[in-house]
Design an enzyme around this catalytic site. Structure first.
Site, short mmCIF file in Angstrom:
data_model
loop_
_atom_site.label_atom_id
_atom_site.label_comp_id
_atom_site.label_asym_id
_atom_site.label_seq_id
_atom_site.Cartn_x
_atom_site.Cartn_y
_atom_site.Cartn_z
N SER A 167 41.95 28.56 43.57
CA SER A 167 41.58 29.63 42.67
C SER A 167 40.75 29.11 41.50
O SER A 167 39.74 28.45 41.70
CB SER A 167 42.85 30.34 42.20
OG SER A 167 42.54 31.54 41.53
N ASP B 220 40.36 39.00 49.72
CA ASP B 220 41.68 38.37 49.73
C ASP B 220 42.66 39.03 48.76
O ASP B 220 43.69 38.46 48.43
CB ASP B 220 41.57 36.87 49.44
CG ASP B 220 41.18 36.55 48.00
OD1 ASP B 220 40.99 37.48 47.19
OD2 ASP B 220 41.06 35.35 47.67
N HIS C 280 45.03 35.90 48.30
CA HIS C 280 44.49 34.87 47.41
C HIS C 280 45.51 33.76 47.20
O HIS C 280 45.19 32.58 47.30
CB HIS C 280 44.14 35.53 46.08
CG HIS C 280 43.36 34.68 45.14
ND1 HIS C 280 41.99 34.54 45.22
CD2 HIS C 280 43.76 33.93 44.07
CE1 HIS C 280 41.58 33.74 44.25
NE2 HIS C 280 42.62 33.36 43.55
#
Length: 439
Positions: free
Chosen positions: A229, A382, A416
């Site tokens: 991320s 996502d 995610h």
């Protein structure tokens, strides 16, 4: 919008792989085989912060208890821990105030509010990459401190690589020996070249030294750098600002999970409701949708009766929602150049992303009232990153002729956070780490 063929592939295949350059690596070694050292760069809010209050700290008028001769003055305490107490009205005001960063025009950089000193804990170790319950059980100081997840409530209790750490340990890795962690001050973000950014400069120096130490202590083997991320923006910017000769000597493979060059829409919606935060959240500005993917000629990100906005119109949009002129300038001079500079790291790279989930792709403020909750149009992605941002990796990194090895993995129906926590996704990520990629 996904094509009919894309939907069929997602329906019948557990994952979709695109090989742009290089050859398929050999199968992963057994846990007893020699391994390359691994350095993990976690996602947003996964790094733990300590703080110390000095006599210069003045609590907000509405919350005088935040500095009322407290025991925190003069000693270090845990400021940022996890996502357990954000709803506590007695705690949230103090945490929010003491976590703030403000722009210093004289230094042309962000700093803590006066009277607050902070430091990142556990650099070099993965011990801090814990889920909420483990963090609460293992830490005794300031157990009431919450986590302010940038994109809203914490979307997954295993967001912070806990399960990935466990999986690597099961494969034979040992924290501080072959497995290392690189936490960072997640409140800030890399700034454009030429712009002062003490926080990122400090992180860069520490990460370079950590990579060299990990290599040196493991028979001069290069490292496998793994990010998730927001950590991907830090790691990629770190790589691209390191000499190419250094990258090729010390980085065997870069595995980037849940990161895309196009950014995402959630911080855009958040800024529309609280525009003043633009001058206190440099990390949010970097995460805004990027013109690299959502520029002129693409479908608008924001729709109103009178005007539509793409990422190429971001300055105008920030002005329209009420962001102060300083915030717009900070976006244009510090954040936007970083977005435009998203490029291939020129080391062997694998990108792993989830797809197939409902993801914000357009905000509709039909009456032009940005203080109201917008109508949200959803598409593929996502859950945070839109599909266009994910697919752009193949263009930005995979199509660069200088990038000798590039592999893209799209995991169907994976979130995610799930890329580094769901069982099937974890296996794919660990396999990529264990694979010996060509140099």
């Amino acid at each position: 919008m996904a094509t009919h063929l894309h939907r069929l592939l997602l329906l019948f295949l557990p994952s979709l792989l695109l090989f742009r350059r290089g050859t398929l690596p050999p199968p992963p070694p057994s846990p007893s085989a020699a391994v390359y050292p691994v350095v993990l760069v976690p996602g947003n809010t996964c790094s733990q912060l300590e703080a110390r209050l000095t006599d210069a700290y003045e609590p907000p008028p509405e919350s005088p208890q935040c500095g009322a001769g407290s025991n925190e003055r003069g000693r270090w305490f845990r400021l940022w821990r996890n996502a357990t107490a954000m709803d506590d009205p007695a705690v949230a005001p103090c945490l929010s105030d003491q976590l703030r960063v403000v722009y210093d025009p004289a230094a042309r950089d962000f700093r803590n509010v006066p009277g607050v000193e902070t430091r990142v804990l556990g650099f070099g170790s993965t011990a801090g990459f814990l889920a909420d319950t483990e963090a609460n059980n293992r830490e005794h100081a300031r157990a009431d401190q919450p986590d302010l997840y940038l994109y809203g409530p914490a979307i997954h209790r295993d967001l912070c690589m806990r399960r990935l750490v466990e999986a690597l340990q099961q494969a034979g890795y040992r924290d501080g020996e072959t497995l290392f962690g690189a936490p960072y001050d997640f409140r800030q973000a890399p700034a454009a070249r030429g712009q002062p950014c003490r926080a990122f400069g400090r992180f860069t120096r520490r990460l370079r030294a950590l990579v060299e130490r990990a290599s040196r202590e493991n028979g001069e083997k290069p490292v496998v750098l793994v990010s998730h991320s927001q950590g991907g923006y830090f790691a990629l910017e770190f790589l691209n600002r390191s000499p190419l000769s250094w990258r090729r000597k010390y980085v065997k493979h870069y595995v980037m999970a849940s990161t895309g060059p196009g950014g995402l829409l959630l911080p855009l919606r958040n800024l529309a409701s609280t525009p003043g935060e633009a001058v206190e959240a440099p990390d949010a500005l970097v995460a805004l949708p990027s013109p690299v993917v959502f520029g002129a000629g693409t479908p608008p990100l924001v729709v109103t009766r009178d005007r539509n906005y793409t990422a190429s119109d971001m300055s105008e949009f920030l002005t329209a929602i009420g962001v102060p002129p300083l915030g717009v300038t900070l976006y244009e001079t510090r954040a936007l150049p970083v977005q435009l500079g998203f490029r291939a790291p020129l080391v062997p790279t694998t990108c792993v992303n989830g797809v197939g989930l409902s993801t914000m792709k357009q905000l509709v403020y039909w009456d032009g009232n940005f203080s109201e909750t917008p109508e949200v149009v959803y598409g593929d992605g996502d859950g945070l990153l839109p599909l266009a941002s994910i697919l752009a990796l193949d263009t930005v990194i995979g199509s660069d002729p200088r990038q000798e090895y590039y592999k893209s993995i799209k995991l169907a129906d994976t979130s995610h956070a799930g890329v580094v926590s769901d069982a099937a996704a974890l296996k794919r990520v660990v396999d990529e780490i264990l694979w010996s990629t060509p140099m």
